[in-house]
Design a protein around this motif. Structure first.
Motif, PDB file in Angstrom:
ATOM      1  N   ALA A 123       0.833  -1.203   0.000  1.00 50.66           N
ATOM      2  CA  ALA A 123       0.000   0.000   0.000  1.00 50.66           C
ATOM      3  C   ALA A 123       0.875   1.264   0.000  1.00 50.66           C
ATOM      4  O   ALA A 123       1.946   1.284   0.609  1.00 50.66           O
ATOM      5  N   PRO A 124       0.436   2.322  -0.675  1.00 50.69           N
ATOM      6  CA  PRO A 124       1.178   3.590  -0.649  1.00 50.69           C
ATOM      7  C   PRO A 124       1.293   4.129   0.776  1.00 50.69           C
ATOM      8  O   PRO A 124       0.356   4.018   1.572  1.00 50.69           O
ATOM      9  N   ILE A 125       2.433   4.708   1.077  1.00 52.08           N
ATOM     10  CA  ILE A 125       2.702   5.248   2.414  1.00 52.08           C
ATOM     11  C   ILE A 125       3.013   6.728   2.299  1.00 52.08           C
ATOM     12  O   ILE A 125       3.775   7.158   1.431  1.00 52.08           O
ATOM     13  N   PHE A 126       2.413   7.509   3.193  1.00 51.17           N
ATOM     14  CA  PHE A 126       2.614   8.956   3.221  1.00 51.17           C
ATOM     15  C   PHE A 126       3.294   9.315   4.538  1.00 51.17           C
ATOM     16  O   PHE A 126       2.718   9.135   5.609  1.00 51.17           O
ATOM     17  N   LEU A 127       4.526   9.805   4.458  1.00 48.48           N
ATOM     18  CA  LEU A 127       5.292  10.199   5.640  1.00 48.48           C
ATOM     19  C   LEU A 127       5.141  11.692   5.849  1.00 48.48           C
ATOM     20  O   LEU A 127       5.308  12.482   4.915  1.00 48.48           O
ATOM     21  N   CYS A 128       4.841  12.076   7.068  1.00 49.44           N
ATOM     22  CA  CYS A 128       4.626  13.483   7.375  1.00 49.44           C
ATOM     23  C   CYS A 128       5.490  13.867   8.571  1.00 49.44           C
ATOM     24  O   CYS A 128       5.432  13.209   9.614  1.00 49.44           O
ATOM     25  N   GLY A 129       6.309  14.884   8.424  1.00 51.88           N
ATOM     26  CA  GLY A 129       7.167  15.302   9.521  1.00 51.88           C
ATOM     27  C   GLY A 129       7.928  16.556   9.168  1.00 51.88           C
ATOM     28  O   GLY A 129       8.130  16.879   7.990  1.00 51.88           O
ATOM     29  N   ARG A 130       8.359  17.266  10.177  1.00 55.23           N
ATOM     30  CA  ARG A 130       9.113  18.484   9.964  1.00 55.23           C
ATOM     31  C   ARG A 130      10.468  18.171   9.338  1.00 55.23           C
ATOM     32  O   ARG A 130      10.960  17.049   9.393  1.00 55.23           O
ATOM     33  N   THR A 131      11.073  19.183   8.733  1.00 57.47           N
ATOM     34  CA  THR A 131      12.376  19.027   8.095  1.00 57.47           C
ATOM     35  C   THR A 131      13.401  18.518   9.100  1.00 57.47           C
ATOM     36  O   THR A 131      13.519  19.049  10.201  1.00 57.47           O
ATOM     37  N   GLY A 132      14.134  17.475   8.705  1.00 62.95           N
ATOM     38  CA  GLY A 132      15.192  16.937   9.555  1.00 62.95           C
ATOM     39  C   GLY A 132      14.758  15.835  10.492  1.00 62.95           C
ATOM     40  O   GLY A 132      15.566  15.349  11.290  1.00 62.95           O
ATOM     41  N   THR A 133      13.494  15.396  10.425  1.00 66.52           N
ATOM     42  CA  THR A 133      13.014  14.350  11.332  1.00 66.52           C
ATOM     43  C   THR A 133      13.379  12.945  10.851  1.00 66.52           C
ATOM     44  O   THR A 133      13.242  11.981  11.598  1.00 66.52           O
ATOM     45  N   GLY A 134      13.816  12.823   9.592  1.00 66.91           N
ATOM     46  CA  GLY A 134      14.259  11.526   9.104  1.00 66.91           C
ATOM     47  C   GLY A 134      13.263  10.830   8.192  1.00 66.91           C
ATOM     48  O   GLY A 134      13.132   9.598   8.247  1.00 66.91           O
ATOM     49  N   LYS A 135      12.590  11.587   7.343  1.00 69.12           N
ATOM     50  CA  LYS A 135      11.577  10.980   6.470  1.00 69.12           C
ATOM     51  C   LYS A 135      12.201   9.999   5.473  1.00 69.12           C
ATOM     52  O   LYS A 135      11.669   8.918   5.244  1.00 69.12           O
ATOM     53  N   GLU A 136      13.348  10.371   4.881  1.00 73.29           N
ATOM     54  CA  GLU A 136      13.992   9.434   3.939  1.00 73.29           C
ATOM     55  C   GLU A 136      14.575   8.236   4.679  1.00 73.29           C
ATOM     56  O   GLU A 136      14.609   7.129   4.146  1.00 73.29           O
ATOM     57  N   LEU A 137      15.021   8.437   5.902  1.00 74.20           N
ATOM     58  CA  LEU A 137      15.499   7.324   6.723  1.00 74.20           C
ATOM     59  C   LEU A 137      14.384   6.303   6.927  1.00 74.20           C
ATOM     60  O   LEU A 137      14.596   5.081   6.812  1.00 74.20           O
ATOM     61  N   PHE A 138      13.179   6.781   7.202  1.00 79.83           N
ATOM     62  CA  PHE A 138      12.030   5.893   7.341  1.00 79.83           C
ATOM     63  C   PHE A 138      11.691   5.229   6.005  1.00 79.83           C
ATOM     64  O   PHE A 138      11.392   4.040   5.956  1.00 79.83           O
ATOM     65  N   ALA A 139      11.751   6.005   4.912  1.00 83.97           N
ATOM     66  CA  ALA A 139      11.418   5.452   3.596  1.00 83.97           C
ATOM     67  C   ALA A 139      12.370   4.314   3.231  1.00 83.97           C
ATOM     68  O   ALA A 139      11.940   3.247   2.762  1.00 83.97           O
ATOM     69  N   GLN A 140      13.663   4.516   3.452  1.00 86.99           N
ATOM     70  CA  GLN A 140      14.636   3.464   3.155  1.00 86.99           C
ATOM     71  C   GLN A 140      14.426   2.254   4.058  1.00 86.99           C
ATOM     72  O   GLN A 140      14.536   1.103   3.609  1.00 86.99           O
ATOM     73  N   SER A 141      14.124   2.502   5.331  1.00 84.70           N
ATOM     74  CA  SER A 141      13.924   1.407   6.282  1.00 84.70           C
ATOM     75  C   SER A 141      12.707   0.565   5.895  1.00 84.70           C
ATOM     76  O   SER A 141      12.729  -0.665   6.012  1.00 84.70           O
ATOM     77  N   ILE A 142      11.653   1.238   5.439  1.00 86.07           N
ATOM     78  CA  ILE A 142      10.457   0.523   4.998  1.00 86.07           C
ATOM     79  C   ILE A 142      10.788  -0.369   3.807  1.00 86.07           C
ATOM     80  O   ILE A 142      10.398  -1.539   3.749  1.00 86.07           O
ATOM     81  N   HIS A 143      11.530   0.177   2.853  1.00 82.50           N
ATOM     82  CA  HIS A 143      11.929  -0.619   1.686  1.00 82.50           C
ATOM     83  C   HIS A 143      12.795  -1.804   2.114  1.00 82.50           C
ATOM     84  O   HIS A 143      12.603  -2.934   1.630  1.00 82.50           O
ATOM     85  N   SER A 144      13.718  -1.564   3.030  1.00 85.57           N
ATOM     86  CA  SER A 144      14.636  -2.631   3.481  1.00 85.57           C
ATOM     87  C   SER A 144      13.915  -3.754   4.203  1.00 85.57           C
ATOM     88  O   SER A 144      14.395  -4.888   4.234  1.00 85.57           O
TER      89      SER A 144
END
Length: 493
Positions: free
Chosen positions: A179-200
């Protein structure tokens, strides 16, 4: 007559020569009347060399290919037109806005303001190629503590705070579906870190992961990069696969999607719904199997209200919505993160730092960290560069100057404690316990409840372990240093 208009108008030429974008004027026959300094530098022609020659003679472009010749013929403006051509042994990409102009003698011509995006396009494409090569490299990293050649995982998301743990649990569960995932957070909270972790953590972990920042790319380039291009879709275009095709079978991360133009969002919605992508300039539909993770650095309701995100696209992208807490909302993780970065940079820079003095510890725990984890990381890196090789303690003089001076930045409004969620549309991924409402605001004070629950858990663990800090820390799943800090924070003795 047209040439006299430019040769005599020195003020106008002076203005154009100070512009960073290339400017061209042609007469009704497509003959170059004027080009500014930026155009000279870009094309490798001087005005004296170009003046009196046609666009076709200089650039090999005909009436269909050249925006200047097209507008001269039609007398209709042409906006945000993408142009590619070869000149003096180099490839040039531009975004052009071209307009008809009537000269004093009654004849018509055209002028064009053209932004060079050659380097930007090259940088984006190189970045994409590096991502594909980089994330396929799985050998041992040369420097302990540094990530190289592999995606981040949930183990790389540092923090013990309940808000973060709930967020990680939700993200891990979400990784198991497509399912598509929408990450919401202030700048610097680690949104791409979460995106990569989800993929991994997903079944797609051995396939391609690509990320693109929608805020950094002009609209005319963005659609070609996402959907691909067919030869001839714009002047000089070549056939090229888009990111959806390149990430087929894997994951595509669309960062800061609230910066994507609404016209592009409508095409993206169609791709998500149909599971097909149509390259620009082509009628062929290409089936894709690409998981989409997107992110936004403002709260979705605000983005929808300001027409930064189409409401129908948001609901399609936010099948699973994950709200990443700011560092200020999980303040108890600051000490843990700081020590993690100290260990990381000890290995990278060959330092021997073991701790921060009390002044620095108190300072970093009190500071609001508007730049979140990223700001904390770079602040520690600065300090690690300033300590001497034989020093083992970070002191206040080692911190960045703006921190030492107590500089403060503005806060944006995206926090988990003040969310105004649309009823029946979006469920908060972190369930809030039942609590009394604040009389002044009528809002639920989530953070106060979490802190109280955390304090009670620490007291219960200490009582159970008869005050033994190490055993209590193990039971709580935190480090001994973190537990000592939290006991001090809550006044537990």
């Amino acid at each position: 007559m047209e040439r006299d208009f430019f040769s005599s108008n020195t003020v106008l030429r002076e203005i154009f020569d100070h512009l960073s974008d290339a400017v061209y004027f042609v007469d009704h026959q497509g003959i170059i009347l004027y080009m500014n300094k930026a155009a000279e530098k870009l094309d490798g022609y001087t005005l004296q060399q170009a003046e009196g020659h046609t666009v076709t003679e200089l650039y090999g472009l005909d009436t269909v290919q050249s925006p200047l010749l097209r507008v001269t013929a039609s007398k209709e403006p042409l906006y945000d037109h993408t142009l590619r051509y070869d000149v003096n042994n180099r490839e040039v990409y531009k975004i052009c806005n071209t307009f008809p102009i009537e000269f004093p003698d009654g004849t018509w011509g055209a002028f064009s303001i053209q932004k060079d995006v050659t380097k930007l396009k090259e940088t984006i494409e190189k970045n994409i190629e590096l991502q594909k090569k980089f994330f396929k490299y799985h050998e041992e990293t040369p420097v302990k503590g540094e990530k190289e050649g592999k995606l981040f995982t949930f183990n790389d998301i540092i923090g013990d705070h309940p808000l973060l743990q709930e967020c990680k649990n939700l993200a891990y569960n979400a990784a198991q579906s497509d399912a598509p995932i929408f990450l919401c957070g202030r700048t610097g909270t680690g949104k791409e870190l979460f995106a990569q972790s989800i993929h991994s953590a997903s079944k797609r972990k051995n396939e391609t992961f690509l990320a693109i920042n929608c805020a950094a790319i002009p609209e005319t380039l963005l659609e070609g990069l996402l959907f691909g291009t067919e030869k001839g879709v714009f002047t000089g275009a070549i056939e090229r696969k888009g990111l959806f095709e390149q990430a087929d079978g894997g994951t595509l991360f669309l960062d800061e999607i609230n910066s994507m133009p609404l016209s592009s969002q409508s095409k993206l919605l169609r791709v998500i719904e149909d599971k097909y992508v149509t390259p620009l300039g082509s009628k062929e539909k290409i089936k894709i199997n690409t998981r989409i993770i997107s992110s936004c650095n403002v709260f979705p309701r605000e983005a929808i209200k300001k027409q930064q995100i189409r409401e129908d696209l948001f609901y399609r992208l936010a099948v699973i919505n994950i709200l990443i807490p700011s560092l200020e909302e999980r303040k108890s993780d600051v000490f843990l993160l700081a020590n993690h970065f100290i260990s990381q940079y000890n290995a990278k820079y060959g330092k021997k730092v073991q701790s921060m003095d009390d002044e620095v510890t108190n300072f970093i725990m009190d500071y609001p960290w508007p730049g979140n984890v990223r700001q904390l990381k770079y602040s520690i890196e600065c300090a690690m560069n300033l300590v001497n090789d034989d020093e083992v303690t970070i002191k206040k003089q080692h911190l960045p100057f703006y921190l030492k001076e107590g500089l403060e930045y503005g806060h944006d409004s995206l926090t988990l404690s003040n969310l105004d969620l649309p009823a029946g549309k979006l469920n908060p991924p972190i369930p809030a316990p039942e609590m009394p409402k604040d009389n002044a605001s009528g809002e639920v004070n989530i953070l106060s409840s979490i802190r109280q629950n955390e304090k009670e858990k620490i007291i219960a663990a200490l009582i159970k372990n008869q005050g033994h800090i190490t055993n209590s820390a193990q039971e709580l799943g935190v480090s001994r240093q973190t537990l000592v800090y939290r006991m001090k924070k809550y006044g537990i003795k």
